[in-house]
Scaffold this active site. Structure first.
Site, short mmCIF file in Angstrom:
data_model
loop_
_atom_site.label_atom_id
_atom_site.label_comp_id
_atom_site.label_asym_id
_atom_site.label_seq_id
_atom_site.Cartn_x
_atom_site.Cartn_y
_atom_site.Cartn_z
CG ASP A 296 -6.58 -4.10 1.97
OD1 ASP A 296 -6.86 -3.99 0.76
OD2 ASP A 296 -6.16 -3.18 2.66
CG ASP B 144 -2.00 -0.98 1.20
OD1 ASP B 144 -2.37 -1.35 0.09
OD2 ASP B 144 -2.48 -1.40 2.27
CG ASP C 54 -4.64 -0.08 5.58
OD1 ASP C 54 -5.46 -0.43 4.71
OD2 ASP C 54 -4.07 1.02 5.57
#
Length: 1011
Positions: free
Chosen positions: A747, A440, A743
């Site tokens: 996901d 990310d 997070d």
């Protein structure tokens, strides 16, 4: 509360059965409870010395309705049943949610008082938010497990027989040595194995406690704050957002669009809507699938269904990792070879014994047909069986699984200090094989410390212009769009003290900007407006919206906030800096697009605000959906989130190690490019064709196109969680070992699909953490690179130990086999071989398994899924050392008496001593598989040097002081010097053999362990 239940229930039953309580009886009831509370301190002192036993699931009928002091007519058991049964009638009888909140002496807005007396009073009355765990496995259970090893059982039988016949033959004083020695050696092996497994189990329990200590956001004294889940008390007002786990049973008091996933409790996959009217009940252990809310806690700990369930579940720390499975397969293969050799030795020795070709210590033939006593025959056969069994012991590399256990346990402990908490053991070793990391952006590559640095009204940058220069109507709309369309909050502790902002980093940045720069007053805003409907932010739509009503004129307004290009696409008009409404035509839209791109190219996250007024008629006929078109653009803000200081180097380290780093972000393509270039994922002179894609573009490729292009992609912008999952699946199909960071709740599928799921400890939701293998505690990509280094270190340490142990196995097998076939005697006795086994299995594993990561580990390419566990380099090293040991020891076996002019007993001691010292010096060679300098960094590994020292001291004791136990003779200084001289030659041999090149194709593909 459990302390009260332990008291004399008979006394309390008589109190509780009184239906109508007069003033007098009330006083008596208070006196009774005062007596109970005062006696509790004394009874606790008495009970604390005893170990308490818990019934994992208390019986339903054992609950007693006890009305705690000063909490109205609500009892612990009635609160428990209220939520468990979702009993709306009972809730109404208590005055609804508001009535219950009042009875619990809390406040929907401000929470509990939270001083120490208030907290202890609530814990006393309703219990604490913990539950008793199932007792951990005792040390004795690990001893029993070690005793179940078939080899150990055979040795124990042989030891018992040897002890019995020895004592009968030579008397108790002398006859116990052989059997007793084997017993002692077996005891040592079992103890070391049990202690190491016991310690690993305890370490797993400690990590489990850390991972269960979730931080929860509560409101206390009107202030939002993070506290441990274990500190929650009944009456606390807890804030929930998407991805959170409900930490206790409770009732919904405020929120919007709250959808709860109750699959963990009910098994139902459909999400349950929770609201104030029809279903205000929240059950501990369930997860927030959508929306946000506040709820008041009604039951904690063992008074919740989750607490009852968890107390009956024991944590399993006996997970077998893929590497352990491969090693077990290798152990089995080597064990079969060892069994075959042992059987041959047994056969040869038995034939030699029964044909009269063996002699005892006095030179007499051991077997003379019928003249030989039955006891002597049995004793001789038992000795032969013991020799064969010890060959099996030394042949089977039982230390391999132990080495993995020690390495993983050590690595887990050290990784915790390096900001990585391992949830699944297998991730430690798998990370060493990772070929691709999908990361990310926000919070991982960047610092997650956001600040609004740009503000545009229409096409005009407001720069440092004061908010007073903006039309009051526009300012008011901004207040509504920012202050109401948020999951964050503003808290002012006292007059003169600084404001505190809570929420996600983006929310905090926007709220801080609105309060500080636009002079927004949150309290006044909430008093003058009413929130009617909320559409919570999600990563698919990348926007959130609200419907609100102004108290003054009852007009209704829709406000949207989200990714700039998404919001602008919904708008047909915009406000300029003077407050005039203008049409967004194609030219204007193009200008706005360029404006957004310009901010994005400066690494800014661009957020837009839009507004429209609606009538009650429009809302009532809108099927509960907010208006999404013909909006008026209020303005845009640019939020700066700087890159983390060490991230560029961490990315370079990964790329240098042959690991591809891909950035997957929800930001637009220009922001993504700017950040990726700043972090080193994209090079300035790199061909961008195919390196940067948007999620929708990747999603719309055919499967063949995706497979063809996935390797080249470095950045995927505007991606959804589904795009991330699709990327992971494609990479795995191409043979990559994929690590993924995540997070958010969405996901979770990608984290589970990846070979290694890495969740974020600070911003990560509980759903993401549960789906991951490793939690990155500081959310930093540099910690991901550290995990990669540790993963390679684990794999490398295991390979070192395999090389070391197989050298011993091969040498011991060949020496004993050749000696038994040729002379009918085994030069290394049962006790001696068990001692060697102890050195290499335990002390060797401990020494080599605790080597720390080195820079050279990141100079190699990743180890693939199917590469052999024993590389050609390892085969080269171990064959060279094993051949040297075999040649030297067989020379001593057949010519040692003449060379050193000693008797057979001293010759056997020389063989044993030289063999052990060869292993000690070869342990240094095993430290470096490829590098010629094996002493590099040795001063840093104090444990290695300590173990070498201990091994040498124990060997001296074995040879010089335990003559009868170890069946050895004392050696003089010259003989010790000869043993050391022969053994130390393994160093130059190890140095020279590393000049021999090896092919890449495996020597022994049949020994290739595949995952």
């Amino acid at each position: 509360m459990s302390a009260i239940l332990d008291l004399n229930l008979g006394c309390m039953d008589s109190i509780m059965q009184l239906k109508s309580i007069t003033n007098l009886s009330r006083k008596r009831w208070h006196l009774a409870f005062a007596a109970i509370y005062s006696s509790r301190a004394f009874s606790h002192l008495k009970r604390s010395s005893k170990s308490r036993r818990y019934d994992p699931v208390p019986k339903e009928n054992s609950a007693v309705d006890i009305f705690p002091l000063s909490f109205g007519n609500v009892s612990q058991s009635s609160l428990k049943r209220l939520v468990k049964d979702k009993d709306l009638e009972h809730l109404e009888s208590l005055g609804g949610v508001e009535g219950l909140v009042s009875a619990l002496e809390t406040d929907m807005e401000n929470g509990i008082h939270a001083d120490s007396d208030d907290i202890s009073r609530r814990q006393e009355a309703f219990g604490v938010n913990t539950y008793p765990r199932m007792p951990a496995k005792s040390f004795f259970s690990f001893v029993v497990e070690a005793l179940k090893d078939p080899t150990i059982l055979i040795l124990l039988v042989c030891a018992a027989l040897s002890l019995g016949f020895g004592m009968k033959e030579d008397g108790p004083k002398e006859g116990w040595y052989d059997g007793g020695s084997i017993f002692v050696a077996v005891f040592l092996v079992i103890s070391v194995s049990a202690i190491s497994n016991f310690r690993q189990s305890r370490q797993f329990d400690k990590l489990s406690k850390v991972s269960n200590n979730i931080q929860v956001e509560v409101v206390r004294k009107g202030r939002r704050q993070q506290i441990s889940v274990f500190d929650i008390v009944v009456g606390d007002v807890v804030c929930l957002k998407i991805g959170d786990q409900v930490p206790a049973d409770g009732l919904f008091v405020e929120g919007h669009s709250l959808q709860i996933d109750e699959a963990s409790m009910t098994g139902e996959s459909d999400h349950v809507e929770v609201n104030l009217d029809k279903n205000p009940f929240l059950i501990s252990g369930t997860k927030v699938a959508d929306g946000y809310a506040k709820f008041v806690v009604t039951s904690v700990g063992m008074n919740t269904t989750w607490g009852e369930m968890m107390s009956s579940i024991s944590q399993d720390s006996s997970e077998e990792t893929p590497l352990q499975a491969r090693l077990n397969k290798l152990t089995s293969s080597i064990g079969k070879i060892g069994l075959a050799v042992a059987f041959l030795v047994l056969l040869v020795l038995l034939i030699r014994f029964f044909t009269g070709n063996t002699k005892d210590d006095d030179g007499k033939t051991e077997f003379n047909g019928s003249k030989t006593k039955a006891d002597d025959v049995i004793n001789g056969v038992v000795g032969i069986i013991a020799a064969a069994v010890t060959i099996v012991v030394v042949a089977i590399p039982e230390g391999l699984p132990l080495a993995v256990t020690l390495t993983l346990a050590y690595s887990m402990k050290r990784m915790m200090a390096d900001q990585a908490m391992v949830r699944k053991l297998s991730a430690c070793e798998t990370m060493g094989s990772a070929t691709t990391i999908c990361t990310d952006k926000t919070g991982t590559l960047t610092m997650n410390q956001m600040k609004v640095t740009k503000f545009f009204l229409g096409h005009d940058s407001m720069g440092d212009r004061s908010f007073t220069s903006i039309a009051s109507g526009i300012i008011e709309l901004f207040y509504q769009g920012v202050g109401l369309n948020t999951t964050g909050s503003v808290y002012k502790p006292n007059a003169g003290s600084e404001l505190e902002f809570s929420g996600s980093p983006t929310e905090k940045a926007i709220l801080s900007w609105a309060v500080m720069e636009l002079n927004m007053d949150m309290e006044e805003l909430k008093r003058s407006t009413k929130l009617i409907h909320v559409e919570a932010f999600n990563s698919e739509k990348k926007r959130s919206g609200i419907l609100m009503k102004k108290s003054g004129d009852n007009t209704m307004h829709v406000h949207w906030k989200g990714a700039a290009e998404m919001i602008i696409a919904m708008c047909t008009h915009y406000y300029d800096s003077l407050g005039n409404i203008k049409v967004i035509d194609d030219t204007q839209r193009e200008k706005f697009d360029l404006l957004v791109q310009g901010m994005a190219a400066s690494s800014l996250r661009c957020i837009a605000f839009a507004h429209t007024q609606v009538s009650e008629h429009e809302w009532s006929h809108g099927n509960g959906k907010l208006k999404e078109n013909s909006l008026t653009l209020l303005g845009l803000v640019g939020i700066k989130d700087p890159c983390r200081p060490g991230v560029w180097k961490a990315v370079q380290d990964c790329q240098h190690a042959g690991v591809h780093v891909k950035m997957i972000t929800g930001d637009n393509v220009f922001t993504a490019k700017a950040i990726a270039t700043e972090c080193g994922i994209l090079k300035i002179d790199q061909d961008m064709d195919g390196a940067v894609v948007e999620g929708v573009e990747f999603r719309n490729y055919t499967q063949e196109e995706r497979m063809e292009k996935v390797d080249k992609i470095c950045v995927m912008a505007r991606s959804s969680p589904f795009d991330k999952l699709l990327m992971v699946q494609c990479l795995k199909q191409k043979g990559h070992v994929v690590a993924v960071t995540g997070d958010g709740t969405n996901d979770a599928p990608a984290l589970k699909e990846a070979d290694i799921g890495l969740s974020m400890g600070i911003q990560g939701t509980e759903v993401a953490k549960e789906s991951s293998d490793i939690v990155i505690l500081d959310d930093n990509f540099a910690s991901v690179a550290t995990v990669l280094r540790w993963g390679r270190c684990v794999y490398n340490n295991i390979q070192k130990f395999i090389q070391f142990q197989l050298t011993v196995n091969v040498a011991a097998l060949v020496i004993n086999f050749v000696a038994a076939i040729s002379s009918g005697e085994v030069p290394l006795t049962a006790v001696q071989l068990l001692w060697v086994n102890l050195i290499m299995d335990t002390l060797g594993a401990l020494a080599l398994a605790t080597e720390q990561p080195t820079k050279e580990l990141m100079d190699k390419r990743p180890v693939g899924r199917t590469e052999p566990l024993i590389s050609n380099i390892m085969w080269r090293n171990l064959i060279a050392q094993a051949l040297y040991q075999i040649v030297v020891l067989l020379t001593l076996q057949f010519g040692g008496e003449k060379i050193f002019n000693v008797n057979e007993k001293v010759k056997d001691t020389l063989i044993f001593n030289t063999f052990v010292l060869c292993q000690v010096f070869n342990e240094f060679n095993a430290r470096k598989l490829e590098k010629k300098n094996v002493f590099e960094g040795i001063h840093k590994n104090k444990l290695f040097l300590g173990i070498i020292g201990i091994t040498i001291v124990l060997q001296v004791v074995m040879v010089e002081f335990l003559k009868k136990f170890a069946d050895t003779e004392r050696l003089n200084w010259g003989q010790w010097g000869a043993c050391i001289g022969i053994a130390i030659l393994s160093w130059p041999i190890g140095f020279l053999v590393k000049y021999i090149p090896v092919p890449e194709k495996p020597f022994f593909s049949f020994l290739k362990g595949r995952t």
